[in-house]
Design an enzyme around this catalytic site. Structure first.
Site, PDB file in Angstrom:
ATOM      1  N   LYS A   1      49.791  27.503  34.278  1.00 21.20           N
ATOM      2  CA  LYS A   1      49.148  26.729  35.323  1.00 21.20           C
ATOM      3  C   LYS A   1      47.675  27.085  35.460  1.00 21.20           C
ATOM      4  CE  LYS A   1      53.297  27.134  38.229  1.00 21.20           C
ATOM      5  NZ  LYS A   1      53.785  27.692  39.527  1.00 21.20           N
ATOM      6  N   GLY A   2      47.286  28.251  34.986  1.00 21.32           N
ATOM      7  CA  GLY A   2      45.990  28.847  35.313  1.00 21.32           C
ATOM      8  C   GLY A   2      44.763  28.007  35.021  1.00 21.32           C
TER       9      GLY A   2
ATOM     10  N   ASP B   1      42.447  29.628  30.827  1.00 20.52           N
ATOM     11  CA  ASP B   1      41.693  30.243  31.925  1.00 20.52           C
ATOM     12  C   ASP B   1      41.037  31.556  31.504  1.00 20.52           C
ATOM     13  OD1 ASP B   1      44.142  31.561  31.698  1.00 20.52           O
ATOM     14  OD2 ASP B   1      44.694  31.357  33.808  1.00 20.52           O
TER      15      ASP B   1
ATOM     16  N   ASP C   1      43.072  37.778  27.412  1.00 22.09           N
ATOM     17  CA  ASP C   1      43.268  39.203  27.665  1.00 22.09           C
ATOM     18  C   ASP C   1      43.613  39.861  26.323  1.00 22.09           C
ATOM     19  OD1 ASP C   1      43.987  41.683  28.643  1.00 22.09           O
ATOM     20  OD2 ASP C   1      45.382  40.957  30.134  1.00 22.09           O
TER      21      ASP C   1
ATOM     22  N   LYS D   1      38.283  38.810  28.644  1.00 19.32           N
ATOM     23  CA  LYS D   1      38.226  40.273  28.758  1.00 19.32           C
ATOM     24  C   LYS D   1      38.274  40.837  27.350  1.00 19.32           C
ATOM     25  CE  LYS D   1      41.626  40.251  32.271  1.00 19.32           C
ATOM     26  NZ  LYS D   1      42.603  40.984  33.087  1.00 19.32           N
TER      27      LYS D   1
ATOM     28  N   PHE E   1      41.292  42.681  37.224  1.00 20.39           N
ATOM     29  CA  PHE E   1      42.269  41.613  37.404  1.00 20.39           C
ATOM     30  C   PHE E   1      41.664  40.502  38.249  1.00 20.39           C
ATOM     31  CE2 PHE E   1      46.009  39.211  38.368  1.00 20.39           C
ATOM     32  CZ  PHE E   1      46.719  39.315  37.182  1.00 20.39           C
TER      33      PHE E   1
ATOM     34  N   ARG F   1      45.474  31.077  43.734  1.00 22.33           N
ATOM     35  CA  ARG F   1      45.005  30.010  42.833  1.00 22.33           C
ATOM     36  C   ARG F   1      44.053  29.041  43.524  1.00 22.33           C
ATOM     37  NH1 ARG F   1      48.140  29.915  38.130  1.00 22.33           N
ATOM     38  NH2 ARG F   1      50.349  30.320  38.438  1.00 22.33           N
TER      39      ARG F   1
HETATM   40  P1  IMP Z   1      46.989  37.391  26.840  1.00 21.62           P
HETATM   41  O1  IMP Z   1      48.115  36.724  26.115  1.00 21.62           O
HETATM   42  O2  IMP Z   1      47.214  38.875  26.994  1.00 21.62           O
HETATM   43  O3  IMP Z   1      45.637  37.078  26.263  1.00 21.62           O
HETATM   44  O4  IMP Z   1      47.038  36.891  28.336  1.00 21.62           O
HETATM   45  C1  IMP Z   1      46.525  35.680  28.690  1.00 21.62           C
HETATM   46  C2  IMP Z   1      47.208  35.140  29.923  1.00 21.62           C
HETATM   47  O5  IMP Z   1      47.428  36.163  30.876  1.00 21.62           O
HETATM   48  C3  IMP Z   1      46.307  34.120  30.574  1.00 21.62           C
HETATM   49  O6  IMP Z   1      46.807  32.830  30.307  1.00 21.62           O
HETATM   50  C4  IMP Z   1      46.369  34.421  32.028  1.00 21.62           C
HETATM   51  O7  IMP Z   1      47.234  33.522  32.660  1.00 21.62           O
HETATM   52  C5  IMP Z   1      46.964  35.795  32.145  1.00 21.62           C
HETATM   53  N1  IMP Z   1      45.924  36.747  32.567  1.00 21.62           N
HETATM   54  C6  IMP Z   1      45.201  37.590  31.807  1.00 21.62           C
HETATM   55  N2  IMP Z   1      44.326  38.291  32.531  1.00 21.62           N
HETATM   56  C7  IMP Z   1      44.489  37.867  33.807  1.00 21.62           C
HETATM   57  C8  IMP Z   1      43.830  38.191  35.040  1.00 21.62           C
HETATM   58  O8  IMP Z   1      42.929  39.033  35.141  1.00 21.62           O
HETATM   59  N3  IMP Z   1      44.273  37.519  36.140  1.00 21.62           N
HETATM   60  C9  IMP Z   1      45.259  36.588  36.104  1.00 21.62           C
HETATM   61  N4  IMP Z   1      45.882  36.240  34.968  1.00 21.62           N
HETATM   62  C10 IMP Z   1      45.496  36.876  33.830  1.00 21.62           C
HETATM   63 MG    MG Z   2      47.890  31.809  32.186  1.00 19.37          MG
END
Ligand code: IMP
Ligand code: MG
Length: 180
Positions: free
Chosen positions: A42-43, A99, A102, A130, A151, A164
Site C-alpha cells: 500500500k505504501g 515508496d 531498504d 536507505k 524508520f 499513512r
Molecule cells: P526491502 O524489501 O527490505 O527493500 O523493504 C522494502 C519494503 O519495506 C518497502 O516496500 C516498505 O514498505 C517497507 N519499508 C522499508 N523501510 C521502511 C520504513 O522505514 N518505514 C516503513 N516501511 C518501510
Molecule cells: Mg511497502
C-alpha cells in the site's frame, strides 16, 4: 504500549519538488512509449497519485501487493504476492513505483517476477532509499531522496498501518515513558 515520537524528515514543499522533478524526467524518457506504472501497495499509493498528476505523457496503471513486512520494522526475507498485476505486460515498458527501498529484496523479487512475462523493459522509481541497508544488488533508476537508516512514516508509508495519512514524511523514535 510503546509510544513513538514523530520527527520531521521531508517537508510537503520538498516532497512536491521531488515528485515534480521525477515526473519531468519520466515524461522525457518515456515519450512515445507504452508505459505501465506498477504501483506497490500500500505504501506507494500517495506517491503514485501525486506523480501521475505531474506526468505529461499517457500511462496505464496497475497495482501489486507484496507481503514481507507483516509487522514491525524488519523484513522477513520471504516475499509473497498477495495481489498480482492484472494487465498483459508482454512487450510493454514497466516502471515499478515503490515508496522506500531498504534491503532491496522486495524490488528484486518483483522485478525478476515481472521480467518472466517478457516486458520490453522494467525500471524502478522509488521515493526514498536507505542505501546503507542494501543486502542485494538493486538500484532505483529514478530516485527521489536518499535517507539515513531510520524508520520512516507518512505520505502513504506506515508503521503497523499507522501514520499513512500524514501529508509529510517523518521518522519515528521510541518515547521514553518514564520521562514523559
Ligand atoms: P526491502 O524489501 O527490505 O527493500 O523493504 C522494502 C519494503 O519495506 C518497502 O516496500 C516498505 O514498505 C517497507 N519499508 C522499508 N523501510 C521502511 C520504513 O522505514 N518505514 C516503513 N516501511 C518501510
Ligand atoms: Mg511497502
Amino acid at each position: 504500549m510503546e509510544r513513538y515520537r514523530l520527527n520531521p524528515l521531508v517537508s510537503r514543499e520538498e516532497i512536491d519538488s521531488i515528485v515534480k522533478n521525477l515526473a519531468d524526467r519520466i515524461s522525457e524518457d518515456y515519450r512515445g512509449r507504452d508505459l505501465i506504472l506498477v504501483c506497490i501497495l500500500k505504501g506507494a499509493f500517495i506517491f503514485l497519485s501525486d506523480l501521475v498528476r505531474h506526468l505529461r505523457i499517457p500511462v496505464q496503471i496497475d497495482f501489486v501487493r507484496l507481503a514481507s513486512y507483516g509487522t514491525g520494522m524488519k523484513t522477513s526475507g520471504t516475499i509473497e504476492i498477495t495481489k498480482d498485476i492484472e494487465m498483459p505486460i508482454e512487450g510493454k515498458d514497466l516502471l515499478i513505483i515503490e515508496d522506500i527501498i531498504d534491503s532491496g529484496r522486495t524490488l528484486q523479487f518483483l522485478r525478476d517476477r515481472l521480467t518472466l512475462s517478457n516486458p520490453n523493459s522494467v525500471k524502478i522509481c522509488a521515493l526514498l532509499d536507505k542505501k546503507s541497508r542494501r543486502e542485494v544488488e538493486i538500484e532505483a533508476d529514478y530516485l527521489g531522496k536518499e535517507v539515513d537508516d531510520v524508520f520512516v512514516v507518512g505520505y502513504g508509508i506506515d508503521f503497523n498501518e499507522a501514520y499513512r495519512y500524514l501529508p509529510e514524511i517523518y521518522y519515528i523514535t521510541p518515547v521514553d515513558q518514564q520521562k514523559d
